[in-house]
Design a protein around this motif. Structure first.
Motif, PDB file in Angstrom:
ATOM      1  N   GLU A  74       4.607   1.696 -14.776  1.00 16.39           N
ATOM      2  CA  GLU A  74       3.228   1.880 -15.223  1.00 16.39           C
ATOM      3  C   GLU A  74       2.378   0.863 -14.466  1.00 16.39           C
ATOM      4  N   HIS A  75       1.400   1.346 -13.726  1.00 17.48           N
ATOM      5  CA  HIS A  75       0.522   0.449 -12.980  1.00 17.48           C
ATOM      6  C   HIS A  75      -0.608   0.024 -13.912  1.00 17.48           C
ATOM      7  N   LYS A  76      -0.430  -1.139 -14.475  1.00 20.05           N
ATOM      8  CA  LYS A  76      -1.366  -1.651 -15.473  1.00 20.05           C
ATOM      9  C   LYS A  76      -2.665  -2.125 -14.825  1.00 20.05           C
ATOM     10  N   LEU A  77      -3.701  -2.152 -15.629  1.00 14.70           N
ATOM     11  CA  LEU A  77      -5.003  -2.620 -15.164  1.00 14.70           C
ATOM     12  C   LEU A  77      -4.921  -4.068 -14.678  1.00 14.70           C
ATOM     13  N   VAL A  78      -4.077  -4.861 -15.300  1.00 12.85           N
ATOM     14  CA  VAL A  78      -3.942  -6.264 -14.886  1.00 12.85           C
ATOM     15  C   VAL A  78      -3.474  -6.356 -13.431  1.00 12.85           C
ATOM     16  N   TYR A  79      -2.676  -5.384 -12.977  1.00 13.96           N
ATOM     17  CA  TYR A  79      -2.201  -5.396 -11.591  1.00 13.96           C
ATOM     18  C   TYR A  79      -3.364  -5.219 -10.616  1.00 13.96           C
ATOM     19  N   THR A  80      -4.247  -4.277 -10.928  1.00 17.22           N
ATOM     20  CA  THR A  80      -5.388  -4.066 -10.029  1.00 17.22           C
ATOM     21  C   THR A  80      -6.368  -5.227 -10.111  1.00 17.22           C
ATOM     22  N   ASP A  81      -6.498  -5.826 -11.290  1.00 18.13           N
ATOM     23  CA  ASP A  81      -7.349  -7.016 -11.413  1.00 18.13           C
ATOM     24  C   ASP A  81      -6.793  -8.173 -10.577  1.00 18.13           C
ATOM     25  N   LEU A  82      -5.488  -8.373 -10.641  1.00 15.21           N
ATOM     26  CA  LEU A  82      -4.862  -9.440  -9.851  1.00 15.21           C
ATOM     27  C   LEU A  82      -4.963  -9.144  -8.355  1.00 15.21           C
ATOM     28  N   HIS A  83      -4.827  -7.879  -7.986  1.00 21.70           N
ATOM     29  CA  HIS A  83      -4.986  -7.511  -6.584  1.00 21.70           C
ATOM     30  C   HIS A  83      -6.393  -7.845  -6.101  1.00 21.70           C
ATOM     31  N   ALA A  84      -7.399  -7.549  -6.911  1.00 22.70           N
ATOM     32  CA  ALA A  84      -8.784  -7.861  -6.546  1.00 22.70           C
ATOM     33  C   ALA A  84      -8.972  -9.371  -6.390  1.00 22.70           C
ATOM     34  N   ARG A  85      -8.363 -10.161  -7.261  1.00 24.10           N
ATOM     35  CA  ARG A  85      -8.459 -11.626  -7.146  1.00 24.10           C
ATOM     36  C   ARG A  85      -7.759 -12.125  -5.884  1.00 24.10           C
ATOM     37  N   TYR A  86      -6.608 -11.547  -5.591  1.00 23.37           N
ATOM     38  CA  TYR A  86      -5.859 -11.898  -4.384  1.00 23.37           C
ATOM     39  C   TYR A  86      -6.705 -11.602  -3.137  1.00 23.37           C
ATOM     40  N   LEU A  87      -7.331 -10.428  -3.118  1.00 22.72           N
ATOM     41  CA  LEU A  87      -8.190 -10.061  -1.993  1.00 22.72           C
ATOM     42  C   LEU A  87      -9.378 -10.995  -1.851  1.00 22.72           C
ATOM     43  N   ARG A  88      -9.954 -11.428  -2.971  1.00 23.44           N
ATOM     44  CA  ARG A  88     -11.092 -12.369  -2.904  1.00 23.44           C
ATOM     45  C   ARG A  88     -10.667 -13.676  -2.243  1.00 23.44           C
ATOM     46  N   VAL A 133      -3.219  -6.552  13.539  1.00 25.32           N
ATOM     47  CA  VAL A 133      -4.209  -5.830  12.740  1.00 25.32           C
ATOM     48  C   VAL A 133      -3.499  -4.874  11.782  1.00 25.32           C
ATOM     49  N   ASP A 134      -2.448  -4.249  12.231  1.00 25.21           N
ATOM     50  CA  ASP A 134      -1.659  -3.370  11.374  1.00 25.21           C
ATOM     51  C   ASP A 134      -1.090  -4.157  10.189  1.00 25.21           C
ATOM     52  N   ALA A 135      -0.540  -5.323  10.459  1.00 30.03           N
ATOM     53  CA  ALA A 135       0.009  -6.172   9.397  1.00 30.03           C
ATOM     54  C   ALA A 135      -1.096  -6.678   8.471  1.00 30.03           C
ATOM     55  N   LEU A 136      -2.238  -7.010   9.030  1.00 33.61           N
ATOM     56  CA  LEU A 136      -3.380  -7.482   8.246  1.00 33.61           C
ATOM     57  C   LEU A 136      -3.841  -6.403   7.273  1.00 33.61           C
ATOM     58  N   LEU A 137      -3.976  -5.186   7.765  1.00 30.98           N
ATOM     59  CA  LEU A 137      -4.389  -4.078   6.906  1.00 30.98           C
ATOM     60  C   LEU A 137      -3.345  -3.803   5.823  1.00 30.98           C
ATOM     61  N   ALA A 138      -2.080  -3.837   6.188  1.00 28.62           N
ATOM     62  CA  ALA A 138      -1.017  -3.600   5.214  1.00 28.62           C
ATOM     63  C   ALA A 138      -1.010  -4.669   4.131  1.00 28.62           C
ATOM     64  N   SER A 139      -1.233  -5.910   4.530  1.00 28.78           N
ATOM     65  CA  SER A 139      -1.184  -7.004   3.556  1.00 28.78           C
ATOM     66  C   SER A 139      -2.332  -6.939   2.555  1.00 28.78           C
ATOM     67  N   MET A 140      -3.368  -6.193   2.887  1.00 32.11           N
ATOM     68  CA  MET A 140      -4.503  -6.070   1.982  1.00 32.11           C
ATOM     69  C   MET A 140      -4.387  -4.849   1.059  1.00 32.11           C
ATOM     70  N   SER A 141      -3.417  -3.983   1.315  1.00 29.60           N
ATOM     71  CA  SER A 141      -3.281  -2.770   0.502  1.00 29.60           C
ATOM     72  C   SER A 141      -2.678  -3.096  -0.859  1.00 29.60           C
ATOM     73  N   TYR A 142      -3.028  -2.291  -1.847  1.00 31.42           N
ATOM     74  CA  TYR A 142      -2.473  -2.463  -3.191  1.00 31.42           C
ATOM     75  C   TYR A 142      -0.957  -2.272  -3.166  1.00 31.42           C
ATOM     76  N   GLU A 143      -0.480  -1.288  -2.408  1.00 28.13           N
ATOM     77  CA  GLU A 143       0.950  -1.003  -2.348  1.00 28.13           C
ATOM     78  C   GLU A 143       1.730  -2.223  -1.853  1.00 28.13           C
ATOM     79  N   HIS A 144       1.232  -2.844  -0.809  1.00 25.68           N
ATOM     80  CA  HIS A 144       1.893  -4.038  -0.276  1.00 25.68           C
ATOM     81  C   HIS A 144       1.862  -5.166  -1.312  1.00 25.68           C
ATOM     82  N   PHE A 145       0.721  -5.366  -1.940  1.00 29.12           N
ATOM     83  CA  PHE A 145       0.568  -6.395  -2.966  1.00 29.12           C
ATOM     84  C   PHE A 145       1.555  -6.155  -4.107  1.00 29.12           C
ATOM     85  N   PHE A 146       1.629  -4.928  -4.592  1.00 29.89           N
ATOM     86  CA  PHE A 146       2.514  -4.590  -5.705  1.00 29.89           C
ATOM     87  C   PHE A 146       3.972  -4.850  -5.333  1.00 29.89           C
TER      88      PHE A 146
END
Length: 170
Positions: A74-88, A133-146
């Motif tokens: 289950e992809h919880k809301l907290v996961y997307t919130d943490l991803h947004a904080r990580y990206l910031r 650049v490929d690695a940079l884009l991947a590292s910013m994706s939610y899938e990679h973060f998860f």
């Protein structure tokens, strides 16, 4: 009225000089902005900051790390919130780096676009910075973060974290 030539005419026409751009023979002197970024992203400060974030929040992914299949997660809301904080954190550090380099984000992103699209390379050759650049884009994706967070949670559980079953638990 004849048009004045040279740098003085350009400054008069555009309202002053642009100190960030060096003009050589009437053309803007191009500067590689990706190579210093590679060194920055490989540096200990940024990696340490991002690793601290992972260590601080990996416990949130314990349940997902225990799932046997993707359907069980289950992809919880907290996961997307943490991803947004990580990206910031990531974006703040990138912007501070670019500012220190005297580089606009637009210039950096334009060079990244050229690299990922393999522009300015010989036919059938990959741009020298395409991998980065490929690695940079991947590292910013939610899938990679998860994936990164669930891996950290599994390793934590294996080491005896909350709900961990000892070294054999993976």
């Amino acid at each position: 009225m004849p048009r004045a030539e040279g740098k003085e005419a350009d400054e008069a026409e555009h309202g002053g000089s642009d100190e960030e751009e060096e003009v050589v023979g009437g053309e803007v002197d191009w500067k590689d902005r990706i190579e210093p970024a590679i060194k920055f992203f490989d540096g200990k400060d940024l990696n340490g900051m991002l690793d601290d974030f992972v260590q601080e929040h990996k416990h949130e992914f314990e349940e997902a790390a225990e799932a046997k299949t993707d359907e069980e997660v289950e992809h919880k809301l907290v996961y997307t919130d943490l991803h947004a904080r990580y990206l910031r954190i990531f974006e703040t550090e990138l912007n501070q780096f670019l500012e220190g380099e005297g580089c606009s984000s637009a210039e950096f992103y334009a060079q990244c676009k050229d690299a990922i699209e393999d522009n300015y390379t010989a036919l059938f050759e990959e741009h020298q910075h395409h991998w980065f650049v490929d690695a940079l884009l991947a590292s910013m994706s939610y899938e990679h973060f998860f994936e990164m967070m669930t891996k950290a949670a599994r390793e934590w559980e294996g080491g005896g974290g909350i709900g961990g079953g000892g070294a054999g638990h993976k």
